[in-house]
Design a protein around this motif. Sequence first.
Motif, PDB file in Angstrom:
ATOM      1  N   UNK A 235      30.129  -4.403 -53.642  1.00 35.25           N
ATOM      2  CA  UNK A 235      30.289  -3.700 -52.374  1.00 35.25           C
ATOM      3  C   UNK A 235      31.522  -2.801 -52.427  1.00 35.25           C
ATOM      4  N   UNK A 236      31.525  -1.778 -51.579  1.00 36.32           N
ATOM      5  CA  UNK A 236      32.660  -0.877 -51.435  1.00 36.32           C
ATOM      6  C   UNK A 236      33.159  -0.996 -49.996  1.00 36.32           C
ATOM      7  N   UNK A 237      34.443  -1.296 -49.840  1.00 37.11           N
ATOM      8  CA  UNK A 237      34.975  -1.533 -48.504  1.00 37.11           C
ATOM      9  C   UNK A 237      34.751  -0.357 -47.562  1.00 37.11           C
ATOM     10  N   UNK A 238      34.254  -0.680 -46.373  1.00 31.28           N
ATOM     11  CA  UNK A 238      34.257   0.254 -45.254  1.00 31.28           C
ATOM     12  C   UNK A 238      35.278  -0.295 -44.254  1.00 31.28           C
ATOM     13  N   UNK A 239      36.444   0.328 -44.127  1.00 35.41           N
ATOM     14  CA  UNK A 239      37.463  -0.197 -43.209  1.00 35.41           C
ATOM     15  C   UNK A 239      36.966  -0.164 -41.763  1.00 35.41           C
ATOM     16  N   UNK A 240      37.023  -1.322 -41.118  1.00 36.32           N
ATOM     17  CA  UNK A 240      36.526  -1.456 -39.746  1.00 36.32           C
ATOM     18  C   UNK A 240      37.696  -1.624 -38.789  1.00 36.32           C
ATOM     19  N   UNK A 241      37.687  -0.851 -37.722  1.00 41.33           N
ATOM     20  CA  UNK A 241      38.737  -0.933 -36.713  1.00 41.33           C
ATOM     21  C   UNK A 241      38.822  -2.354 -36.149  1.00 41.33           C
ATOM     22  N   UNK A 242      40.039  -2.884 -36.094  1.00 38.27           N
ATOM     23  CA  UNK A 242      40.264  -4.233 -35.582  1.00 38.27           C
ATOM     24  C   UNK A 242      40.463  -5.264 -36.670  1.00 38.27           C
ATOM     25  N   UNK A 243      40.101  -4.928 -37.906  1.00 37.82           N
ATOM     26  CA  UNK A 243      40.331  -5.839 -39.033  1.00 37.82           C
ATOM     27  C   UNK A 243      41.666  -5.498 -39.695  1.00 37.82           C
ATOM     28  N   UNK A 244      42.262  -6.438 -40.417  1.00 38.49           N
ATOM     29  CA  UNK A 244      43.535  -6.166 -41.087  1.00 38.49           C
ATOM     30  C   UNK A 244      43.472  -5.029 -42.108  1.00 38.49           C
ATOM     31  N   UNK A 245      42.280  -4.691 -42.584  1.00 40.26           N
ATOM     32  CA  UNK A 245      42.151  -3.643 -43.593  1.00 40.26           C
ATOM     33  C   UNK A 245      41.643  -2.325 -43.012  1.00 40.26           C
ATOM     34  N   UNK A 246      41.817  -2.142 -41.701  1.00 35.16           N
ATOM     35  CA  UNK A 246      41.240  -0.956 -41.075  1.00 35.16           C
ATOM     36  C   UNK A 246      41.857   0.349 -41.586  1.00 35.16           C
ATOM     37  N   UNK A 247      43.087   0.281 -42.133  1.00 37.63           N
ATOM     38  CA  UNK A 247      43.728   1.503 -42.636  1.00 37.63           C
ATOM     39  C   UNK A 247      43.761   1.558 -44.161  1.00 37.63           C
ATOM     40  N   UNK A 248      42.990   0.713 -44.807  1.00 37.76           N
ATOM     41  CA  UNK A 248      42.967   0.687 -46.270  1.00 37.76           C
ATOM     42  C   UNK A 248      42.406   2.001 -46.818  1.00 37.76           C
ATOM     43  N   UNK A 249      43.079   2.563 -47.802  1.00 35.80           N
ATOM     44  CA  UNK A 249      42.617   3.829 -48.375  1.00 35.80           C
ATOM     45  C   UNK A 249      41.421   3.612 -49.293  1.00 35.80           C
ATOM     46  N   UNK A 250      40.636   4.643 -49.445  1.00 38.95           N
ATOM     47  CA  UNK A 250      39.390   4.583 -50.196  1.00 38.95           C
ATOM     48  C   UNK A 250      39.649   4.709 -51.695  1.00 38.95           C
ATOM     49  N   UNK A 251      38.902   3.946 -52.492  1.00 37.36           N
ATOM     50  CA  UNK A 251      38.988   4.060 -53.946  1.00 37.36           C
ATOM     51  C   UNK A 251      38.317   5.352 -54.408  1.00 37.36           C
ATOM     52  N   UNK A 252      38.811   5.891 -55.515  1.00 36.59           N
ATOM     53  CA  UNK A 252      38.155   7.060 -56.101  1.00 36.59           C
ATOM     54  C   UNK A 252      36.862   6.630 -56.786  1.00 36.59           C
ATOM     55  N   UNK A 253      35.935   7.552 -56.911  1.00 31.52           N
ATOM     56  CA  UNK A 253      34.686   7.266 -57.596  1.00 31.52           C
ATOM     57  C   UNK A 253      34.945   6.867 -59.046  1.00 31.52           C
ATOM     58  N   UNK A 254      35.990   7.417 -59.656  1.00 32.22           N
ATOM     59  CA  UNK A 254      36.298   7.060 -61.042  1.00 32.22           C
ATOM     60  C   UNK A 254      36.650   5.583 -61.179  1.00 32.22           C
ATOM     61  N   UNK A 255      37.408   5.044 -60.222  1.00 28.18           N
ATOM     62  CA  UNK A 255      37.762   3.625 -60.283  1.00 28.18           C
ATOM     63  C   UNK A 255      36.525   2.754 -60.077  1.00 28.18           C
TER      64      UNK A 255
END
Length: 324
Positions: A235-255
């Motif tokens: 899975x690839x994280x979708x940051x959801x408002x209200x969760x501790x990871x809501x401001x997590x930055x997106x990984x690059x496609x290369x990673x």
Amino acid sequence: MNNEFILSCQNKILAGGNINKDEASKLINIPNYLLHNLSKSANKITREIHGKKIDVEQLTNIKKNKCSEDCSFCSQSAFFDTDVNSYDFLSENEIMRQAKKAFDEGAESYCLVAAWKQPSSNNFTKICDIISKIKQKYPIDIECSLGFLTLEQAKKLKQIGVKRYNHNLETSRTKFPEICTTHTYEDRIKTIKIVKLAGLELCTGGILGLGETRTQRLELILDVAFFVPEEVTINLLVPISGTPLEYQSQLSIDEVLRVFAVTRFLLPNSIIKISGGREFNLFDDGEKLLLSGANGIISSGYLTLEGNDTNKDVKMIKKIGLET
């Protein structure tokens, strides 16, 4: 490092061998200018062993929201204030309707997923009854993701015809305590061992983009590979408002590509499935990853998020010369 190393690992796999931890580490850390070569080799392994077929799965979230666990990525946790709607248990008619939809749209498998730590005795009995009815009506593979199980429950699922059980490790052993505190990594390992002991096929994997390092992503896929699952779900994280990871930055496609490709080198015979978040994190809905080691997708929606229409996914798969 040069392309000769990638090709030597590729040829070792195609000859029936395995790569070791050091080789996997070198592959996942190759320089950017060799990423295309890594992708090409992962694709060659996939096509040689699995052909052009892509495994398409649909799922139903049969119990949504208010889970007792505090997994920091999850919008269904009772610990976080999110806008996700709730329901205790879908009706049998609705689950049957969605099973029919999956069958009619040509899905390879249909998975029942529930947001709880583990099923109660009553809910487990209800699930088993519904699965038995689905099996009677539709010739489709049934999978489940119901949290922690006892050995007796796992054996019952096997008895009624469930093919595969999903229980993700979520993230690496060293990252896990930062992601969840209400249960441990070892708790998840215990359930994986129960699933295998019961004779069910195993699906396991995790989520990329939780703030983990590349080393921790390698740690996760090495642990996944240890259990030789029939299916790996990434899975690839979708940051959801209200969760501790809501401001997590997106990984690059290369990673992301590095993980899928090296997972294929480690598990040449497994289905490797692009799961939640692909429509939000990937500009191409997964085309590049399907040519870099992946040979499966989840279509038509996830636990709390909309997904692509299955017809759109089938067109995408055919566009890149693959088939369902």
